[in-house]
Design an enzyme around this catalytic site. Structure first.
Site, PDB file in Angstrom:
ATOM      1  N   SER A 126     -21.510   1.286 -44.392  1.00 24.99           N
ATOM      2  CA  SER A 126     -22.368   1.123 -45.564  1.00 24.99           C
ATOM      3  C   SER A 126     -23.656   0.404 -45.214  1.00 24.99           C
ATOM      4  O   SER A 126     -23.721  -0.409 -44.285  1.00 24.99           O
ATOM      5  CB  SER A 126     -21.643   0.325 -46.654  1.00 24.99           C
ATOM      6  OG  SER A 126     -20.475   0.994 -47.055  1.00 24.99           O
TER       7      SER A 126
HETATM    8  N1  SAH Z   1     -17.155   0.078 -46.434  1.00 22.32           N
HETATM    9  C1  SAH Z   1     -17.273   0.847 -45.210  1.00 22.32           C
HETATM   10  C2  SAH Z   1     -17.918   2.191 -45.413  1.00 22.32           C
HETATM   11  C3  SAH Z   1     -17.065   3.103 -46.144  1.00 22.32           C
HETATM   12  S1  SAH Z   1     -17.566   4.781 -46.164  1.00 22.32           S
HETATM   13  C4  SAH Z   1     -18.033   0.082 -44.160  1.00 22.32           C
HETATM   14  O1  SAH Z   1     -18.579  -0.975 -44.478  1.00 22.32           O
HETATM   15  O2  SAH Z   1     -18.075   0.541 -43.017  1.00 22.32           O
HETATM   16  C5  SAH Z   1     -16.235   5.338 -47.196  1.00 22.32           C
HETATM   17  C6  SAH Z   1     -14.913   5.438 -46.514  1.00 22.32           C
HETATM   18  O3  SAH Z   1     -13.981   5.812 -47.515  1.00 22.32           O
HETATM   19  C7  SAH Z   1     -14.824   6.501 -45.425  1.00 22.32           C
HETATM   20  O4  SAH Z   1     -14.406   5.914 -44.232  1.00 22.32           O
HETATM   21  C8  SAH Z   1     -13.787   7.486 -45.968  1.00 22.32           C
HETATM   22  O5  SAH Z   1     -12.968   8.043 -44.957  1.00 22.32           O
HETATM   23  C9  SAH Z   1     -12.986   6.602 -46.910  1.00 22.32           C
HETATM   24  N2  SAH Z   1     -12.232   7.281 -47.960  1.00 22.32           N
HETATM   25  C10 SAH Z   1     -12.587   8.357 -48.710  1.00 22.32           C
HETATM   26  N3  SAH Z   1     -11.609   8.660 -49.593  1.00 22.32           N
HETATM   27  C11 SAH Z   1     -10.598   7.753 -49.392  1.00 22.32           C
HETATM   28  C12 SAH Z   1      -9.314   7.543 -49.985  1.00 22.32           C
HETATM   29  N4  SAH Z   1      -8.841   8.322 -50.953  1.00 22.32           N
HETATM   30  N5  SAH Z   1      -8.564   6.511 -49.529  1.00 22.32           N
HETATM   31  C13 SAH Z   1      -9.005   5.705 -48.540  1.00 22.32           C
HETATM   32  N6  SAH Z   1     -10.202   5.865 -47.929  1.00 22.32           N
HETATM   33  C14 SAH Z   1     -10.994   6.869 -48.353  1.00 22.32           C
END
Ligand code: SAH
Length: 207
Positions: free
Chosen positions: A52
């Site tokens: 993010s």
């Molecule tokens: N907060 C993270 C960025 C997240 S990007 C950071 O700081 O690096 C969003 C993430 O959500 C991705 O890795 C994606 O694989 C995950 N994601 C999407 N749907 C999901 C679900 N149903 N359960 C868990 N993770 C999920």
């Protein structure tokens, strides 16, 4: 980066600013992208996902009203960066990721960096993580059409839930829901955002 992109854009909660200053973002980006770590933008981390943008992490932390003593659930661990930031404020952070490879590398990275109060799970976060509920704050780091009911149910009275809600066509809005001390929920929109999609792992017969 902090002063220009975070404080300069209106983040004022001192706990959030301290946490952002304390977490080394370069440790959470792929080795080839370290020199971009302090630009305020998302960066690729594998599996088509991104770490993010710092401003977005700060916005989520501030809007979730994180404070010492809080138990936090994050859906979408990604690199583990946001979880690390939240863990500098709250007591404990449970974070769940649907890609096993990302969950494993985030867990390893957080352990090496000494973030002992972050617990990384692998699974479908639309179901929450009921074993450790209730949570004072739930932060969903991926966007979906509506707030999953399971997450609402895992919110403690007085708890806050943040999630990007919307559709590809109409765009996403950051929504904050509160569970009142009496149990009633209220929702408010905090403005437009853009997140990767929240993908629920539905049983095979429903695909
Ligand atoms: N907060 C993270 C960025 C997240 S990007 C950071 O700081 O690096 C969003 C993430 O959500 C991705 O890795 C994606 O694989 C995950 N994601 C999407 N749907 C999901 C679900 N149903 N359960 C868990 N993770 C999920």
């Amino acid at each position: 980066m902090l002063r220009r992109h975070i404080e300069g854009r209106g983040i004022s909660d001192p706990r959030v600013l301290d946490a952002m200053a304390a977490v080394p973002r370069e440790e959470f980006v792929p080795p080839g992208l370290v020199r971009d770590a302090y630009r305020d933008g998302p960066l690729p981390i594998g599996e088509g996902q991104t770490i993010s943008q710092p401003y977005v992490v700060a916005t989520m932390a501030e809007a979730a009203e994180l404070k010492p003593g809080d138990r936090v659930l994050e859906v979408g661990t990604g690199s583990g960066y946001a979880a690390a930031v939240f863990s500098r404020i709250a007591d404990v952070v449970y974070t769940i990721e649907r890609h096993a490879s990302l969950a494993d590398s985030a867990r390893e990275r957080l352990r090496e960096l000494g973030y002992g109060n972050v617990h990384v799970g692998h699974g479908d976060g639309t179901r929450g993580w009921p074993e450790h509920a209730p949570y004072d704050a739930i932060v969903v780091a991926a966007g979906g059409r509506s707030v999953p009911e399971a997450l609402r149910e895992q919110l403690a009275p007085g708890g806050r839930l943040l999630m990007p809600v919307g559709s590809l066509g109409a765009g996403q809005s950051l929504v904050r829901e509160r569970r009142g001390e009496g149990g009633a929920y209220t929702a408010e929109g905090l403005g437009p955002v853009r997140f990767v999609p929240l993908i629920a792992d539905v049983p095979a017969r429903n695909r």
